[in-house]
Design a protein around this motif. Structure first.
Motif, PDB file in Angstrom:
ATOM      1  N   ARG A 176      63.795  34.499  76.024  1.00 12.50           N
ATOM      2  CA  ARG A 176      64.553  33.616  76.913  1.00 12.50           C
ATOM      3  C   ARG A 176      65.945  33.304  76.363  1.00 12.50           C
ATOM      4  O   ARG A 176      66.919  33.237  77.104  1.00 12.50           O
ATOM      5  CB  ARG A 176      63.783  32.313  77.137  1.00 12.50           C
ATOM      6  CG  ARG A 176      62.597  32.455  78.085  1.00 12.50           C
ATOM      7  CD  ARG A 176      62.071  31.110  78.522  1.00 12.50           C
ATOM      8  NE  ARG A 176      61.246  31.246  79.715  1.00 12.50           N
ATOM      9  CZ  ARG A 176      60.642  30.239  80.323  1.00 12.50           C
ATOM     10  NH1 ARG A 176      60.762  29.003  79.833  1.00 12.50           N
ATOM     11  NH2 ARG A 176      59.921  30.442  81.401  1.00 12.50           N
ATOM     12  N   GLN A 177      66.029  33.119  75.057  1.00 16.57           N
ATOM     13  CA  GLN A 177      67.317  32.765  74.461  1.00 16.57           C
ATOM     14  C   GLN A 177      68.313  33.922  74.474  1.00 16.57           C
ATOM     15  O   GLN A 177      69.517  33.706  74.326  1.00 16.57           O
ATOM     16  CB  GLN A 177      67.099  32.287  73.026  1.00 16.57           C
ATOM     17  CG  GLN A 177      66.359  30.960  72.940  1.00 16.57           C
ATOM     18  CD  GLN A 177      66.141  30.534  71.498  1.00 16.57           C
ATOM     19  OE1 GLN A 177      67.106  30.224  70.795  1.00 16.57           O
ATOM     20  NE2 GLN A 177      64.894  30.528  71.057  1.00 16.57           N
ATOM     21  N   LEU A 178      67.824  35.131  74.673  1.00 13.65           N
ATOM     22  CA  LEU A 178      68.701  36.302  74.656  1.00 13.65           C
ATOM     23  C   LEU A 178      69.224  36.688  76.036  1.00 13.65           C
ATOM     24  O   LEU A 178      69.918  37.693  76.175  1.00 13.65           O
ATOM     25  CB  LEU A 178      67.949  37.496  74.050  1.00 13.65           C
ATOM     26  CG  LEU A 178      67.569  37.364  72.576  1.00 13.65           C
ATOM     27  CD1 LEU A 178      66.686  38.528  72.149  1.00 13.65           C
ATOM     28  CD2 LEU A 178      68.807  37.286  71.689  1.00 13.65           C
ATOM     29  N   LYS A 179      68.916  35.890  77.057  1.00 18.56           N
ATOM     30  CA  LYS A 179      69.281  36.262  78.430  1.00 18.56           C
ATOM     31  C   LYS A 179      70.772  36.515  78.614  1.00 18.56           C
ATOM     32  O   LYS A 179      71.165  37.364  79.419  1.00 18.56           O
ATOM     33  CB  LYS A 179      68.819  35.179  79.403  1.00 18.56           C
ATOM     34  CG  LYS A 179      67.346  35.237  79.748  1.00 18.56           C
ATOM     35  CD  LYS A 179      66.999  34.192  80.804  1.00 18.56           C
ATOM     36  CE  LYS A 179      65.538  34.284  81.199  1.00 18.56           C
ATOM     37  NZ  LYS A 179      65.176  33.288  82.239  1.00 18.56           N
ATOM     38  N   LEU A 198      59.445  39.877  79.073  1.00 18.94           N
ATOM     39  CA  LEU A 198      59.123  38.907  80.111  1.00 18.94           C
ATOM     40  C   LEU A 198      59.923  37.623  79.949  1.00 18.94           C
ATOM     41  O   LEU A 198      60.291  36.987  80.944  1.00 18.94           O
ATOM     42  CB  LEU A 198      57.628  38.615  80.099  1.00 18.94           C
ATOM     43  CG  LEU A 198      56.724  39.802  80.472  1.00 18.94           C
ATOM     44  CD1 LEU A 198      55.257  39.420  80.330  1.00 18.94           C
ATOM     45  CD2 LEU A 198      57.014  40.289  81.888  1.00 18.94           C
ATOM     46  N   GLY A 199      60.201  37.226  78.712  1.00 14.08           N
ATOM     47  CA  GLY A 199      61.046  36.065  78.495  1.00 14.08           C
ATOM     48  C   GLY A 199      62.451  36.265  79.042  1.00 14.08           C
ATOM     49  O   GLY A 199      63.127  35.311  79.432  1.00 14.08           O
ATOM     50  N   LEU A 200      62.899  37.501  79.098  1.00 14.03           N
ATOM     51  CA  LEU A 200      64.234  37.843  79.606  1.00 14.03           C
ATOM     52  C   LEU A 200      64.296  37.937  81.125  1.00 14.03           C
ATOM     53  O   LEU A 200      65.381  38.085  81.687  1.00 14.03           O
ATOM     54  CB  LEU A 200      64.672  39.180  78.997  1.00 14.03           C
ATOM     55  CG  LEU A 200      65.136  39.117  77.545  1.00 14.03           C
ATOM     56  CD1 LEU A 200      64.890  40.448  76.850  1.00 14.03           C
ATOM     57  CD2 LEU A 200      66.612  38.744  77.480  1.00 14.03           C
ATOM     58  N   MET A 201      63.161  37.869  81.786  1.00 15.64           N
ATOM     59  CA  MET A 201      63.127  38.043  83.231  1.00 15.64           C
ATOM     60  C   MET A 201      63.864  36.905  83.940  1.00 15.64           C
ATOM     61  O   MET A 201      63.713  35.740  83.603  1.00 15.64           O
ATOM     62  CB  MET A 201      61.678  38.104  83.735  1.00 15.64           C
ATOM     63  CG  MET A 201      61.574  38.411  85.223  1.00 15.64           C
ATOM     64  SD  MET A 201      59.860  38.330  85.852  1.00 15.64           S
ATOM     65  CE  MET A 201      59.123  39.735  85.037  1.00 15.64           C
ATOM     66  N   ALA A 202      64.659  37.263  84.936  1.00 12.75           N
ATOM     67  CA  ALA A 202      65.343  36.292  85.786  1.00 12.75           C
ATOM     68  C   ALA A 202      64.570  36.124  87.087  1.00 12.75           C
ATOM     69  O   ALA A 202      63.794  37.000  87.490  1.00 12.75           O
ATOM     70  CB  ALA A 202      66.767  36.757  86.072  1.00 12.75           C
ATOM     71  N   ASN A 203      64.796  35.002  87.757  1.00 14.73           N
ATOM     72  CA  ASN A 203      64.078  34.721  89.007  1.00 14.73           C
ATOM     73  C   ASN A 203      64.322  35.786  90.060  1.00 14.73           C
ATOM     74  O   ASN A 203      63.442  36.100  90.855  1.00 14.73           O
ATOM     75  CB  ASN A 203      64.481  33.349  89.554  1.00 14.73           C
ATOM     76  CG  ASN A 203      63.958  32.208  88.700  1.00 14.73           C
ATOM     77  OD1 ASN A 203      62.968  32.349  87.994  1.00 14.73           O
ATOM     78  ND2 ASN A 203      64.643  31.076  88.742  1.00 14.73           N
ATOM     79  N   LYS A 204      65.524  36.359  90.065  1.00 13.15           N
ATOM     80  CA  LYS A 204      65.881  37.342  91.090  1.00 13.15           C
ATOM     81  C   LYS A 204      65.334  38.738  90.784  1.00 13.15           C
ATOM     82  O   LYS A 204      65.401  39.635  91.630  1.00 13.15           O
ATOM     83  CB  LYS A 204      67.396  37.418  91.240  1.00 13.15           C
ATOM     84  CG  LYS A 204      68.095  37.953  89.991  1.00 13.15           C
ATOM     85  CD  LYS A 204      69.610  37.989  90.181  1.00 13.15           C
ATOM     86  CE  LYS A 204      70.297  38.529  88.925  1.00 13.15           C
ATOM     87  NZ  LYS A 204      71.768  38.584  89.082  1.00 13.15           N
TER      88      LYS A 204
END
Length: 264
Positions: free
Chosen positions: A146-149, A232-238
């Motif tokens: 998530r922090q790497l988005k 999966l942590g990198l996944m965006a809502n779109k």
């Protein structure tokens, strides 16, 4: 920029061409499409084969090819993949996550280069790896993803490289008898994990060891499974998920399921 989770294949398949191995061909076609559609400035690989105490990122400008498998014929050590690193982008990870340690002491291991040599066969994309803290909890890996988005918006293709099913002790037991056929339970677990990914049941996937009866059999060690948690942590809502390679297991206790997450 999309996010990938991909199998890196079995070391036994390294000498095979993309014409001989359908999975390699799927990576080749995917790489062509990605380079046509996006300006990829670098690729970050979270590989099952760089396990450490703490989290490290490789900042070397040139990437050493690491043959971290043993006992194979000479031809397995003659395959070459020479790619440049991306030190400036690698150092960006330290800025985002200050406790990550920078190091020049790694390269591309066999969780990275066998997949990359088909995805980007011209080695024209700078690549670097971030290690897996082997003893960290699954939630740790998901949250690091998530922090790497923000890297996605800077042209960095981030790839989790592992295997959603990987039980090496069972593989060795099977091979010792000369039998390379799957056990049969692989299909059940593969069907379940695909459903959980598609439905974004992140808690279930994070708790993979207990959320399915086959979880500990499919992934008795964290190394090959937790790369999916970064993806999966990198996944965006779109983002939409597309499984660009899926099929029945060809090896016991192993999976080649691979998917891409991409916004519209």
């Amino acid at each position: 920029m999309p996010v990938l989770f991909t199998s890196h294949g079995s070391p036994m398949d390294i000498p095979l061409s993309k014409e001989e191995k359908p999975f390699w061909n799927s990576l080749f076609e995917l790489g062509k499409n990605l380079q046509h559609k996006y300006e990829i400035k670098a690729a970050l690989i979270v590989s099952a084969h760089w396990c450490t105490q703490g989290t490290f990122v490789n900042i070397s400008p040139q990437q050493t090819q690491i043959y971290d498998y043993y006992g194979f014929p000479d031809e397995y050590y003659q395959v070459k993949y020479q790619a440049a690193g991306a030190p400036d982008i690698a150092r960006e990870i330290k800025r985002i996550i200050p406790f990550v340690t920078e190091t020049p002491e790694w390269g591309l291991d066999h969780g990275a280069w066998p997949m990359l040599m088909h995805l980007f066969p011209n080695a024209d994309i700078p690549v670097f790896q971030m290690s897996i803290d082997y003893h960290a909890a699954p939630e740790y890996h998901f949250q690091l993803g998530r922090q790497l988005k923000s890297l996605r918006d800077k042209g960095v293709l981030i790839i989790g490289s592992g295997s959603l099913i990987h039980n090496l002790s069972l593989v060795r037991q099977r091979f010792a008898t000369g039998d390379m056929t799957p056990f049969g339970w692989e299909a059940e677990y593969d069907h379940w994990i695909k459903k959980e990914i598609d439905q974004r049941n992140f808690d279930s996937i994070i708790n993979y060891g207990t959320s399915h009866a086959l979880g500990k059999l499919a992934a008795p060690t964290p190394d090959h499974f937790v790369p999916v948690l970064y993806s999966l942590g990198l996944m965006a809502n779109k983002d939409e998920v597309r499984h660009f390679y899926e099929g029945a297991a060809k090896l016991p206790a192993f999976s080649e399921r691979s998917f891409i997450m991409e916004g519209n």
